[in-house]
Design an enzyme around this catalytic site. Sequence first.
Site, PDB file in Angstrom:
ATOM      1  N   CYS A 198       5.697   6.213   4.655  1.00 55.43           N
ATOM      2  CA  CYS A 198       4.563   5.482   4.067  1.00 55.43           C
ATOM      3  C   CYS A 198       4.006   6.207   2.845  1.00 55.43           C
ATOM      4  O   CYS A 198       3.137   5.679   2.150  1.00 55.43           O
ATOM      5  CB  CYS A 198       3.446   5.294   5.096  1.00 55.43           C
ATOM      6  SG  CYS A 198       3.989   4.387   6.527  1.00 55.43           S
ATOM      7  N   HIS A 206       3.424  -5.247   3.673  1.00 56.30           N
ATOM      8  CA  HIS A 206       3.388  -5.816   5.023  1.00 56.30           C
ATOM      9  C   HIS A 206       2.891  -7.250   4.965  1.00 56.30           C
ATOM     10  O   HIS A 206       2.172  -7.632   4.035  1.00 56.30           O
ATOM     11  CB  HIS A 206       2.412  -5.038   5.922  1.00 56.30           C
ATOM     12  CG  HIS A 206       2.796  -3.616   6.157  1.00 56.30           C
ATOM     13  ND1 HIS A 206       3.819  -3.245   6.994  1.00 56.30           N
ATOM     14  CD2 HIS A 206       2.296  -2.462   5.652  1.00 56.30           C
ATOM     15  CE1 HIS A 206       3.931  -1.935   7.004  1.00 56.30           C
ATOM     16  NE2 HIS A 206       3.013  -1.421   6.194  1.00 56.30           N
ATOM     17  N   HIS A 222       0.842  -1.199   0.000  1.00 57.34           N
ATOM     18  CA  HIS A 222       0.000   0.000   0.000  1.00 57.34           C
ATOM     19  C   HIS A 222       0.878   1.251   0.000  1.00 57.34           C
ATOM     20  O   HIS A 222       2.093   1.177   0.194  1.00 57.34           O
ATOM     21  CB  HIS A 222      -0.980   0.021   1.195  1.00 57.34           C
ATOM     22  CG  HIS A 222      -0.353   0.205   2.547  1.00 57.34           C
ATOM     23  ND1 HIS A 222      -1.090   0.400   3.690  1.00 57.34           N
ATOM     24  CD2 HIS A 222       0.936   0.224   2.948  1.00 57.34           C
ATOM     25  CE1 HIS A 222      -0.290   0.530   4.732  1.00 57.34           C
ATOM     26  NE2 HIS A 222       0.953   0.428   4.314  1.00 57.34           N
ATOM     27  N   HIS A 247       4.890   0.152  -0.408  1.00 57.82           N
ATOM     28  CA  HIS A 247       5.686  -0.788   0.401  1.00 57.82           C
ATOM     29  C   HIS A 247       4.713  -1.829   0.909  1.00 57.82           C
ATOM     30  O   HIS A 247       3.492  -1.665   0.798  1.00 57.82           O
ATOM     31  CB  HIS A 247       6.376  -0.064   1.560  1.00 57.82           C
ATOM     32  CG  HIS A 247       5.413   0.531   2.534  1.00 57.82           C
ATOM     33  ND1 HIS A 247       4.784   1.741   2.301  1.00 57.82           N
ATOM     34  CD2 HIS A 247       4.904   0.064   3.694  1.00 57.82           C
ATOM     35  CE1 HIS A 247       3.962   2.003   3.299  1.00 57.82           C
ATOM     36  NE2 HIS A 247       4.008   0.993   4.157  1.00 57.82           N
ATOM     37  N   GLU A 298      -0.319  -5.010  11.718  1.00 54.54           N
ATOM     38  CA  GLU A 298       0.363  -4.559  10.505  1.00 54.54           C
ATOM     39  C   GLU A 298       1.843  -4.925  10.587  1.00 54.54           C
ATOM     40  O   GLU A 298       2.472  -5.297   9.598  1.00 54.54           O
ATOM     41  CB  GLU A 298       0.198  -3.038  10.383  1.00 54.54           C
ATOM     42  CG  GLU A 298       0.762  -2.467   9.107  1.00 54.54           C
ATOM     43  CD  GLU A 298       0.706  -0.953   9.095  1.00 54.54           C
ATOM     44  OE1 GLU A 298       0.009  -0.406   8.248  1.00 54.54           O
ATOM     45  OE2 GLU A 298       1.349  -0.305   9.944  1.00 54.54           O
ATOM     46  N   HIS A 350      -1.501 -10.511  -1.713  1.00 54.45           N
ATOM     47  CA  HIS A 350      -0.614 -10.205  -2.853  1.00 54.45           C
ATOM     48  C   HIS A 350      -1.222  -9.192  -3.816  1.00 54.45           C
ATOM     49  O   HIS A 350      -1.111  -9.310  -5.029  1.00 54.45           O
ATOM     50  CB  HIS A 350      -0.180 -11.496  -3.573  1.00 54.45           C
ATOM     51  CG  HIS A 350       0.799 -12.274  -2.739  1.00 54.45           C
ATOM     52  ND1 HIS A 350       0.424 -13.025  -1.651  1.00 54.45           N
ATOM     53  CD2 HIS A 350       2.142 -12.347  -2.801  1.00 54.45           C
ATOM     54  CE1 HIS A 350       1.493 -13.546  -1.098  1.00 54.45           C
ATOM     55  NE2 HIS A 350       2.553 -13.155  -1.764  1.00 54.45           N
TER      56      HIS A 350
END
Lengths: 140, 136
Positions: free
Chosen positions: A34, A42, A15, A40, A124, A81
């Site tokens: 972010c 998680h 995200h 990036h 997260e 994914h």
Amino acid sequence: MRAHLIRRYLFSASHRLHSDAMTPEENIATYGKCNNPHGHGHNYYLEVAVSGQVDEATGMVCNLVDLDECVQAEVLERFGHQNLNTLSDFENEVPTTETLCQVIFEILQRSFDKAHLERVRIEETMLNSFEYAGGAEIRP
Amino acid sequence: MVYLTRKAEFSASHFYHNPAFSAEENRRIFGKCNNPNGHGHNYTLEVTVKGEVDPRSGFVVDLKQLKEILNREVLDAFDHRFLNKEVPEFLTRIPTTENLAIAVWQRLAPKLKTAELHRVRVYETPDLFVDFFGEA
């Protein structure tokens, strides 16, 4: 007797936290790293809590197979994914984990009818977690 | 109000079977868990009590007492047992994680004197657990 069943799942997604309503400077000030335009990712640990009367014949709140199938089809396949920013769920929302909790809660509330959905909790990272119970207070 | 949680572990075997169901129904509803020879788990138990902090001791509950009650009432009875055959509750109730949490509550609640039982959480695996708050 009423019991609460909690099941953990794992999915990975990327995200970027960015709001079109803010200037570039405000976005960086608000979201920091972010806000990186390339995004990036998680590993999200998802906890789904449901509750209901324990059925005397089966000893269960609900059959775990039904919960797993629903979460697999409605949540893990949808978000696993993927780049969350590209999904229609986040067309008008910044895909923070707060928002993700709310979106997943609403999806499960619509699609799982074998027990009462209590809350959704998402880790997260090992250091951050978020919970949403449809606006209700969460008891310790 | 302060909440205190004590963890414990026990290992036990069980299987799921309702004699009122046909063999096919048992297999369909309980899947692999219906194997009559049983299978085992390392269970983690979390017992949460709540109460006001005693101004003299600084305690919600005497942890030593809580540990003794937990050992005596639950762990001695469940640890390294075949739940279906050796624990009275499960001669008639199916030893699902839901029913384990209820049984732990029913064993502990009457024995706790100073603090009130708030929650029993039983982890069957790290990814599957049940909370029971004593609700009817």
